[in-house]
Design an enzyme around this catalytic site. Structure first.
Site, PDB file in Angstrom:
ATOM      1  N   LYS A 283       0.826  -1.208   0.000  1.00  0.00           N
ATOM      2  CA  LYS A 283       0.000   0.000   0.000  1.00  0.00           C
ATOM      3  C   LYS A 283       0.861   1.259   0.000  1.00  0.00           C
ATOM      4  O   LYS A 283       1.944   1.282   0.583  1.00  0.00           O
ATOM      5  CB  LYS A 283      -0.893   0.024   1.254  1.00  0.00           C
ATOM      6  CG  LYS A 283      -1.874  -1.139   1.325  1.00  0.00           C
ATOM      7  CD  LYS A 283      -2.652  -1.173   2.638  1.00  0.00           C
ATOM      8  CE  LYS A 283      -3.777  -0.162   2.717  1.00  0.00           C
ATOM      9  NZ  LYS A 283      -4.613  -0.369   3.929  1.00  0.00           N
TER      10      LYS A 283
ATOM     11  N   GLU B 216       0.821  -4.892   4.398  1.00  0.00           N
ATOM     12  CA  GLU B 216      -0.138  -5.397   5.378  1.00  0.00           C
ATOM     13  C   GLU B 216      -0.541  -6.799   4.998  1.00  0.00           C
ATOM     14  O   GLU B 216      -0.524  -7.161   3.826  1.00  0.00           O
ATOM     15  CB  GLU B 216      -1.422  -4.537   5.355  1.00  0.00           C
ATOM     16  CG  GLU B 216      -1.335  -3.338   6.235  1.00  0.00           C
ATOM     17  CD  GLU B 216      -2.582  -2.473   6.208  1.00  0.00           C
ATOM     18  OE1 GLU B 216      -3.543  -2.772   5.472  1.00  0.00           O
ATOM     19  OE2 GLU B 216      -2.576  -1.479   6.934  1.00  0.00           O
TER      20      GLU B 216
ATOM     21  N   ARG C 182     -11.427  14.390   8.715  1.00  0.00           N
ATOM     22  CA  ARG C 182     -12.379  15.307   8.066  1.00  0.00           C
ATOM     23  C   ARG C 182     -13.777  14.722   8.134  1.00  0.00           C
ATOM     24  O   ARG C 182     -13.967  13.585   8.569  1.00  0.00           O
ATOM     25  CB  ARG C 182     -11.981  15.480   6.603  1.00  0.00           C
ATOM     26  CG  ARG C 182     -11.893  14.124   5.917  1.00  0.00           C
ATOM     27  CD  ARG C 182     -11.769  14.190   4.427  1.00  0.00           C
ATOM     28  NE  ARG C 182     -11.423  12.908   3.862  1.00  0.00           N
ATOM     29  CZ  ARG C 182     -12.265  11.920   3.602  1.00  0.00           C
ATOM     30  NH1 ARG C 182     -13.549  12.059   3.855  1.00  0.00           N
ATOM     31  NH2 ARG C 182     -11.852  10.785   3.082  1.00  0.00           N
TER      32      ARG C 182
HETATM   33  P1  ADP Z   1      -7.682   4.465   0.812  1.00  0.00           P
HETATM   34  O1  ADP Z   1      -7.168   5.548   1.702  1.00  0.00           O
HETATM   35  O2  ADP Z   1      -7.039   4.429  -0.530  1.00  0.00           O
HETATM   36  O3  ADP Z   1      -9.186   4.437   0.762  1.00  0.00           O
HETATM   37  P2  ADP Z   1      -7.660   2.285   2.811  1.00  0.00           P
HETATM   38  O4  ADP Z   1      -6.468   1.856   3.582  1.00  0.00           O
HETATM   39  O5  ADP Z   1      -8.703   3.054   3.551  1.00  0.00           O
HETATM   40  O6  ADP Z   1      -7.194   3.091   1.501  1.00  0.00           O
HETATM   41  O7  ADP Z   1      -8.357   1.026   2.171  1.00  0.00           O
HETATM   42  C1  ADP Z   1      -9.451   1.127   1.290  1.00  0.00           C
HETATM   43  C2  ADP Z   1     -10.087  -0.230   1.083  1.00  0.00           C
HETATM   44  O8  ADP Z   1      -9.103  -1.172   0.586  1.00  0.00           O
HETATM   45  C3  ADP Z   1     -10.620  -0.880   2.342  1.00  0.00           C
HETATM   46  O9  ADP Z   1     -11.933  -0.439   2.660  1.00  0.00           O
HETATM   47  C4  ADP Z   1     -10.586  -2.337   1.950  1.00  0.00           C
HETATM   48  O10 ADP Z   1     -11.638  -2.633   1.063  1.00  0.00           O
HETATM   49  C5  ADP Z   1      -9.298  -2.465   1.154  1.00  0.00           C
HETATM   50  N1  ADP Z   1      -8.144  -2.814   2.030  1.00  0.00           N
HETATM   51  C6  ADP Z   1      -7.272  -1.965   2.611  1.00  0.00           C
HETATM   52  N2  ADP Z   1      -6.370  -2.628   3.388  1.00  0.00           N
HETATM   53  C7  ADP Z   1      -6.666  -3.940   3.280  1.00  0.00           C
HETATM   54  C8  ADP Z   1      -6.116  -5.169   3.844  1.00  0.00           C
HETATM   55  N3  ADP Z   1      -5.050  -5.166   4.651  1.00  0.00           N
HETATM   56  N4  ADP Z   1      -6.719  -6.347   3.503  1.00  0.00           N
HETATM   57  C9  ADP Z   1      -7.783  -6.372   2.675  1.00  0.00           C
HETATM   58  N5  ADP Z   1      -8.354  -5.283   2.110  1.00  0.00           N
HETATM   59  C10 ADP Z   1      -7.807  -4.070   2.402  1.00  0.00           C
END
Ligand code: ADP
Length: 449
Positions: free
Chosen positions: A158, A200, A291
């Site tokens: 990520k 992760e 926010r």
């Molecule tokens: P962004 O800031 O780009 O929205 P997030 O970290 O909030 O990124 O993650 C967005 C979405 O991606 C989550 O709601 C989930 O669907 C998926 N996701 C993120 N991290 C994981 C993970 N460790 N395992 C599975 N899905 C994930």
């Protein structure tokens, strides 16, 4: 209290903020690009300033233009809405330096939570459970392989500066690491100008559950329950509901109390959302948004608390108007994000709305800036409105939602309303049995789900 608030946003959220200001008796300034001169919030604001051409970079993201608009109009506070500059620590800092209030948390808190690696470390330190993964950044594919071997496959690479679901790549086994690592890096660099990655464990069937918090910046904070945002397409939320069909009162209270305590400990100010993945009864922090969120109305519907009003009061130095014990959750609320997009292909569909009839009645809220005869410009996000429905329980809420979707008419453009009409009739949705992958699977094969 502030005397004049400049709303540094557009669309439905600009109108939502304007409504809160009006109810508080605060004068409003709308800013707009040349493409948004006919927007509803511009028409309803006390004053308006054109801040640049249609390109967001030159208007809604243009800090010097926004500062000039504050100066010309004498606004003493700025509400950033969501998106655009809402999580830009530099903007908050510049406003602070000019003695104009930024309606949001401190620039320091925005910065900490904006860096996902630092956010995760902070969350861990504050006692919030996090997804297993790398301690900090991952600087090479070799390092990624070493860490993946420790936490176990599948893993997710990520972007530290990520947002909007971009810069994320899954590796199912060691053979996939090199490609996942390099594509995530390129995407992160292109989207965010920063290619720092972290890793992760990839959770396979989680729900996305987030906790709404509110802090006074003086060491007191409360939680306003959770929202379940598991219905997603390309990691973007499509439908949100509160309470989550997957939680009971005990685990709701447990995670809510952890979040409220963490925010109190860091003297967080204003509204914020702590996002988790929830699997097998466990919560795993993924990020915090400093926010107001698109889906905030579902929380407002079940708590009766106006979150924008609270944001404004707190930013002007006020205290929390209630304690945790004063907050009660009534019934069930569901929000559908209505996009100007084809309901199957999701191809954007800007253009003129030739006929518009929104639903109404008890427990129904439509947050939208569109009107009959309005032309949706092609330059921005395709969200044109939100239908939020409240019922005394989830069954009543679903029945009401079905009725509202039948009533909703938006002619002249394509919208995602037909997709929601299908979803309310789906058995898994009726049962609340869906995880973050459900919608993608449904869209790939609507019959065999
Ligand atoms: P962004 O800031 O780009 O929205 P997030 O970290 O909030 O990124 O993650 C967005 C979405 O991606 C989550 O709601 C989930 O669907 C998926 N996701 C993120 N991290 C994981 C993970 N460790 N395992 C599975 N899905 C994930």
């Amino acid at each position: 209290m502030f005397s004049k608030i400049l709303i540094a946003n557009r669309g439905e959220i600009a109108l939502r903020i304007l409504r809160a200001c009006k109810e508080l008796g605060i004068a409003t300034v709308a800013v707009h690009s040349t493409a948004d001169a006919n927007a509803m919030h511009v028409r309803l604001a006390d004053e308006s300033v054109c801040i640049g051409p249609h390109t967001a970079r030159d208007s809604y993201l243009n800090i010097p233009s926004l500062m000039a608009a504050c100066e010309i109009t004498g606004a003493d506070a700025v509400h950033p809405g969501y998106g655009f500059l809402s999580e830009n620590a530099r903007f908050a800092e510049i406003l602070e330096a000019h003695k104009i209030a930024f309606i949001g948390p401190s620039s320091e808190h925005i910065r900490i939570m904006g860096d996902k690696i630092e956010a995760k470390q902070t969350a861990k330190r504050l006692g919030i459970p996090v997804v297993p993964g790398s301690e900090g950044g991952v600087t090479s594919a070799t390092e990624a392989k070493r860490i993946a071997a420790e936490i176990g496959y599948p893993v997710l690479l990520k972007a530290a500066a990520g947002g909007g679901g971009r810069g994320m790549k899954v590796a199912l086994n060691e053979g996939e690491i090199e490609t996942a690592y390099s594509t995530a890096r390129v995407e992160a660099r292109n989207s965010f100008g920063d290619d720092t990655l972290y890793m992760e464990k990839y959770l396979q069937k989680p729900r996305h559950i987030e906790v709404q918090i509110l802090g006074d910046g003086k060491g007191r904070a409360v939680h306003l329950g959770e929202r379940d945002c598991s219905l997603q397409r390309r990691h973007q939320k499509v439908l949100e509901e509160a309470p989550s069909p997957a939680l009971n009162a005990a685990n709701r209270k447990k995670i809510g109390d952890i979040c409220a305590k963490a925010m109190a400990d860091m003297s967080y100010s204003g509204v914020g959302t702590i996002e988790f993945l929830y699997e097998n009864g466990e919560f795993y922090f993924i990020e915090m948004n400093t926010r107001l969120q698109v889906e905030h109305p579902v929380t407002e519907m079940i708590t009766g608390i106006d979150l924008v009003n609270e944001q404004i009061r707190i930013a002007s130095g006020g205290d929390l108007g209630f304690t945790q014990d004063d907050i009660t959750f009534e019934g069930h609320a569901i929000e559908c994000r209505i996009n100007a997009e084809h309901a199957r292909t999701f191809v954007p569909s800007p253009g003129k709305i030739t006929y518009y009839h929104p639903p109404g009645g008890l427990g129904v809220r439509v947050d939208s800036g569109v009107y009959q005869g309005y032309s949706i410009p092609p330059h921005y996000d395709s969200l044109i409105g939100k239908l939020i429905v409240h019922g005394r329980n989830r069954v009543e809420c679903m029945m009401r939602l079905r009725r509202c979707l039948d009533e909703f008419v938006v002619d002249g453009i394509e919208t995602t309303i037909p997709l929601f009409r299908e979803l309310v009739d789906n058995q898994d949705i009726a049962n609340g049995m869906y995880d973050i992958h459900w919608l993608e699977k449904y869209l790939a094969d609507p019959v065999d789900i």
